[in-house]
Each structure stands twice: as C-alpha cells, then as structure tokens.
Scaffold this motif. Structure first.
Motif, PDB file in Angstrom:
ATOM      1  N   CYS A  25       0.840  -1.199   0.000  1.00  9.77           N
ATOM      2  CA  CYS A  25       0.000   0.000   0.000  1.00  9.77           C
ATOM      3  C   CYS A  25       0.878   1.253   0.000  1.00  9.77           C
ATOM      4  CB  CYS A  25      -0.887  -0.030   1.237  1.00  9.77           C
ATOM      5  SG  CYS A  25      -1.804   1.489   1.495  1.00  9.77           S
ATOM      6  N   GLY A  27      -0.035   4.046   0.938  1.00  7.80           N
ATOM      7  CA  GLY A  27      -0.404   4.888   2.080  1.00  7.80           C
ATOM      8  C   GLY A  27       0.309   4.457   3.346  1.00  7.80           C
ATOM      9  N   CYS A  28       0.290   3.126   3.637  1.00  9.06           N
ATOM     10  CA  CYS A  28       0.814   2.637   4.926  1.00  9.06           C
ATOM     11  C   CYS A  28       1.913   1.588   4.787  1.00  9.06           C
ATOM     12  CB  CYS A  28      -0.331   2.063   5.756  1.00  9.06           C
ATOM     13  SG  CYS A  28      -1.011   0.543   5.050  1.00  9.06           S
ATOM     14  N   CYS A  40      -4.578   0.108   0.396  1.00  8.45           N
ATOM     15  CA  CYS A  40      -5.286  -0.968   1.093  1.00  8.45           C
ATOM     16  C   CYS A  40      -6.669  -0.468   1.535  1.00  8.45           C
ATOM     17  CB  CYS A  40      -4.472  -1.451   2.292  1.00  8.45           C
ATOM     18  SG  CYS A  40      -4.421  -0.289   3.677  1.00  8.45           S
ATOM     19  N   CYS A  43      -6.572   2.107   4.448  1.00  6.63           N
ATOM     20  CA  CYS A  43      -6.250   3.486   4.057  1.00  6.63           C
ATOM     21  C   CYS A  43      -7.423   4.122   3.310  1.00  6.63           C
ATOM     22  CB  CYS A  43      -4.987   3.525   3.198  1.00  6.63           C
ATOM     23  SG  CYS A  43      -3.476   3.350   4.182  1.00  6.63           S
TER      24      CYS A  43
HETATM   25 ZN   LIG Z   1      -2.685   1.239   3.577  1.00  3.74          ZN
END
Ligand SMILES: [Zn+2]
Length: 237
Positions: A25, A27-28, A40, A43
């Motif tokens: 992901c 984002g994370c 994901c 997120c």
């Molecule tokens: Zn994520």
C-alpha cells in the motif's frame, strides 16, 4: 502432487515474485491483499473525504463565487498538513507514483456515481505543468487524477488544450492586482483547441485560494467553452 502442495507452490511463486514486484500500500506500506490496488482497504476507509461534493454551497464552489462561473466544483479530500492525504500527494508528486493519482480518481468517480452523479463533461483538462517540470517529474500529477476519473466516466482527457507558458514567478512584493496578472499570464489555450459547446472539467491536485484554477479557467471561457467545472484531489481549508 496433491492439492495442498500445489497451493503452497503457488504461494511460493507469488512470494518470490513479490521480491521483485512488491505489492504494498502506498499509504501505509502494508502488503496489499487480493483485490486491493495501490491503496489498502484500511487506508481507503481512512481518507478524509469532503463528502459535500454535490452541495451547491460547498467551500470549493464558493471560492469561485463572484469570480468565475462554474457548474460543479469539488475536491475529493480534505487536505491537512501531516497526514494520509499529504503523504499520498507526496507519493504522487515526488516519489514517482502516478498510480496514486489514478487510483484516487477512480475511487472518487465511483463515490460520485454512488450518489447518483452522472458526469456531464465532454472532456477533462488537467491544469498544465511547465514543460521543464513535467520533464523532470515524468508526468503531470493532475493528469493522473484525471485519467482515474476518466477511466470510470469514459470521457477523454486532453493535456494539450491548456498550456503553461511560463513558470510562476515569485508572488512576493506584488500587490493583489499584480499577483492576478502574474498568474493569469502563465496560462493559455492551444490555438488548435476547439471548445465550442463543450462542458470542460478542469482538474488540479490541491486547491488553496483558487487563483490558479481561476486563471486557467478564464482562458478556457475565453476560448469558448460552454460550461466549466472544477475537480481537485484535495482542498486546503
Ligand atoms: Zn494502507
């Protein structure tokens, strides 16, 4: 070979490929599971969505009140310094991840569709980057967001209609009128562009004052577009 062995073999193959093509992901950095793309589910669920997109008096649309006629104006997300949105914009603009823009665009178009919004746009026009910046970045981040929207709406994206003539000069030591003239002189419309009768959606990454979009949109009006709307990834409030 029994079914269990075959299954663990395919897992091994996938994990092995994962060494070369990590699916995580943006984002994370957690691993993505089957069905997840770029971001994901966690997120996606944590994105600070503006949710006021179709309200006539939403803050993005109100920025243009008395300044420029717009049909729709919306930003998908609320921008906050330090946070998931800032991180994703950084991935998009500076870490060579154009897919973040495309994914956010597709997610936003689906959200709008769920609320019954039928896109009335004839073409999507990203706010252009200066040539030298686009060359060094490799792509225009606003175009990536537009491509995501367009993948759902099946509307063409044109990078060649709006052009950026100069890099924006520093705005300090300029009064308000000079600042407006400064940003206004930055954009133009390609002489070959035919906008007559078209509803154009102008697309940008982050909207703050709206001055850039107003300057860019003003040229689209002058070039004869019939309707103008605005879409941004995020709005700073
Ligand atoms: Zn994520």
């Amino acid at each position: 070979m029994n079914a269990n062995t075959a299954n663990s073999n395919s897992h091994l193959a996938r994990d092995f490929l994962g060494l070369f093509f990590p699916r995580y992901c943006l984002g994370c950095e957690d691993a993505l599971v089957k069905g997840e793309e770029v971001l994901c589910s966690e997120c996606l669920s944590q994105l600070p969505k503006a949710n006021d997109w179709l309200e006539e008096t939403n803050p993005v649309r109100m920025k243009f009140a008395g300044r420029m006629e717009v049909q729709h104006a919306f930003a998908f997300l609320k921008f906050r310094k330090s946070g998931l949105v800032q991180h994703l914009l950084h991935q998009l603009k500076y870490n060579n991840h154009p897919e973040v823009g495309q994914r956010l665009g597709a997610v936003f178009a689906h959200e709008l569709a769920q609320r019954g919004f039928v896109a009335p746009f004839d073409c999507l026009v990203p706010v252009p980057l200066h040539r030298s910046r686009q060359r060094s970045r490799g792509y225009n981040q606003s175009t990536q967001f537009a491509l995501g929207l367009a993948s759902v709406w099946k509307v063409p994206v044109s990078e060649s209609i709006s052009v950026r003539k100069t890099r924006t000069q520093t705005q300090t030591r300029k009064n308000r009128w000079q600042r407006w003239e400064n940003v206004r002189a930055v954009f133009d419309v390609a002489p070959t562009a035919s906008l007559a009768g078209k509803h154009v959606l102008l697309v940008d990454d982050v909207i703050t004052t709206g001055a850039t979009l107003e300057a860019c949109g003003g040229h689209l009006w002058q070039a004869g577009c019939a309707q103008l709307s605005i879409a941004c990834i995020a709005a700073a409030q």
